[in-house]
Design a protein around this motif. Structure first.
Motif, mmCIF file in Angstrom:
data_model
loop_
_atom_site.group_PDB
_atom_site.id
_atom_site.type_symbol
_atom_site.label_atom_id
_atom_site.label_comp_id
_atom_site.label_asym_id
_atom_site.label_seq_id
_atom_site.Cartn_x
_atom_site.Cartn_y
_atom_site.Cartn_z
ATOM 1 N N ARG A 189 46.055 40.277 37.159
ATOM 2 C CA ARG A 189 45.329 40.991 36.104
ATOM 3 C C ARG A 189 46.038 42.288 35.743
ATOM 4 N NH1 ARG A 189 42.248 45.179 36.368
ATOM 5 N NH2 ARG A 189 41.767 45.047 38.588
ATOM 6 N N VAL A 190 46.442 43.039 36.750
ATOM 7 C CA VAL A 190 47.138 44.308 36.521
ATOM 8 C C VAL A 190 48.498 44.049 35.865
ATOM 9 C CG1 VAL A 190 48.216 46.272 37.707
ATOM 10 C CG2 VAL A 190 45.901 45.553 38.328
ATOM 11 N N HIS A 191 49.198 43.026 36.337
ATOM 12 C CA HIS A 191 50.498 42.660 35.742
ATOM 13 C C HIS A 191 50.346 42.392 34.241
ATOM 14 C CE1 HIS A 191 54.445 40.854 35.289
ATOM 15 N NE2 HIS A 191 53.855 39.809 34.725
ATOM 16 N N GLN A 192 49.244 41.770 33.866
ATOM 17 C CA GLN A 192 48.992 41.467 32.460
ATOM 18 C C GLN A 192 48.329 42.633 31.718
ATOM 19 O OE1 GLN A 192 47.275 37.618 31.626
ATOM 20 N NE2 GLN A 192 48.319 36.682 33.379
ATOM 21 N N LYS A 193 48.185 43.754 32.423
ATOM 22 C CA LYS A 193 47.595 44.964 31.841
ATOM 23 C C LYS A 193 46.181 44.736 31.300
ATOM 24 C CE LYS A 193 52.061 47.060 30.669
ATOM 25 N NZ LYS A 193 52.854 46.281 31.538
ATOM 26 N N LEU A 194 45.403 43.980 32.065
ATOM 27 C CA LEU A 194 44.010 43.728 31.714
ATOM 28 C C LEU A 194 43.098 44.558 32.610
ATOM 29 C CD1 LEU A 194 44.049 39.813 31.499
ATOM 30 C CD2 LEU A 194 44.050 41.421 29.587
ATOM 31 N N THR A 195 42.040 45.072 32.039
ATOM 32 C CA THR A 195 41.019 45.725 32.846
ATOM 33 C C THR A 195 40.069 44.664 33.392
ATOM 34 O OG1 THR A 195 39.508 45.985 30.983
ATOM 35 C CG2 THR A 195 41.079 47.793 31.373
ATOM 36 N N GLN A 196 39.267 45.049 34.367
ATOM 37 C CA GLN A 196 38.238 44.134 34.854
ATOM 38 C C GLN A 196 37.272 43.798 33.727
ATOM 39 O OE1 GLN A 196 36.466 45.983 38.299
ATOM 40 N NE2 GLN A 196 37.980 45.082 39.673
ATOM 41 N N GLU A 197 36.979 44.777 32.890
ATOM 42 C CA GLU A 197 36.074 44.538 31.760
ATOM 43 C C GLU A 197 36.655 43.479 30.820
ATOM 44 O OE1 GLU A 197 36.982 47.583 32.811
ATOM 45 O OE2 GLU A 197 35.069 48.440 33.449
ATOM 46 N N ARG A 198 37.958 43.594 30.513
ATOM 47 C CA ARG A 198 38.571 42.638 29.587
ATOM 48 C C ARG A 198 38.626 41.243 30.206
ATOM 49 N NH1 ARG A 198 38.589 40.265 25.209
ATOM 50 N NH2 ARG A 198 40.567 39.408 24.518
ATOM 51 N N LEU A 199 38.965 41.155 31.486
ATOM 52 C CA LEU A 199 38.968 39.854 32.145
ATOM 53 C C LEU A 199 37.563 39.264 32.134
ATOM 54 C CD1 LEU A 199 40.483 37.615 33.576
ATOM 55 C CD2 LEU A 199 40.182 38.879 35.734
ATOM 56 N N GLY A 200 36.570 40.112 32.321
ATOM 57 C CA GLY A 200 35.185 39.661 32.243
ATOM 58 C C GLY A 200 34.851 39.095 30.871
ATOM 59 N N LYS A 241 31.164 43.343 37.309
ATOM 60 C CA LYS A 241 30.791 43.396 38.725
ATOM 61 C C LYS A 241 31.192 42.119 39.446
ATOM 62 C CE LYS A 241 27.002 46.652 38.333
ATOM 63 N NZ LYS A 241 25.581 46.901 38.540
ATOM 64 N N THR A 242 31.066 40.988 38.775
ATOM 65 C CA THR A 242 31.484 39.720 39.389
ATOM 66 C C THR A 242 32.991 39.709 39.585
ATOM 67 O OG1 THR A 242 29.600 38.527 38.467
ATOM 68 C CG2 THR A 242 31.522 37.206 39.106
ATOM 69 N N ILE A 243 33.738 40.142 38.574
ATOM 70 C CA ILE A 243 35.199 40.215 38.696
ATOM 71 C C ILE A 243 35.566 41.117 39.872
ATOM 72 C CG2 ILE A 243 37.347 40.959 37.576
ATOM 73 C CD1 ILE A 243 36.151 38.407 36.317
ATOM 74 N N ASN A 244 34.896 42.259 39.974
ATOM 75 C CA ASN A 244 35.170 43.187 41.069
ATOM 76 C C ASN A 244 34.885 42.560 42.421
ATOM 77 O OD1 ASN A 244 33.953 45.536 42.976
ATOM 78 N ND2 ASN A 244 35.682 46.258 41.744
ATOM 79 N N ARG A 245 33.764 41.873 42.543
ATOM 80 C CA ARG A 245 33.422 41.242 43.834
ATOM 81 C C ARG A 245 34.430 40.149 44.197
ATOM 82 N NH1 ARG A 245 27.914 41.860 41.912
ATOM 83 N NH2 ARG A 245 28.081 39.776 41.016
#
Length: 77
Positions: A25-36, A44-48
């Motif tokens: 995710r970080v390599h693709q420069k995506l935030t947890q929000e964007r991946l969500g 919160k699910t992505i974070n867990r």
């Protein structure tokens, strides 16, 4: 539910899978929000999942792999 605690390697593997998801995710420069948003899962699910603190479903892993455009096998190896 299991009556006995899980062997230590199970949560350790969950954390390793989460680490690979986070790294991609970080390599693709995506935030947890964007991946969500891409997966229709909340942040919160992505974070867990990334923290390895909860046993996620195969469906969630499939959605994440698809959103990251990587084979699921690369995330769970």
């Amino acid at each position: 539910m299991l009556s006995e605690p899980l062997p230590e390697w199970v949560p350790a593997r969950r954390r390793a899978i989460g680490d690979r998801i986070r790294a991609e995710r970080v390599h693709q420069k995506l935030t947890q929000e964007r991946l969500g948003e891409l997966t229709r899962l909340d942040r919160k699910t992505i974070n867990r999942v990334e923290q390895g603190t909860h046993a996620t479903s195969i469906d969630h892993l499939l959605l994440i792999a698809d959103a990251l455009n990587v084979p699921l096998a690369d995330l769970v190896r």
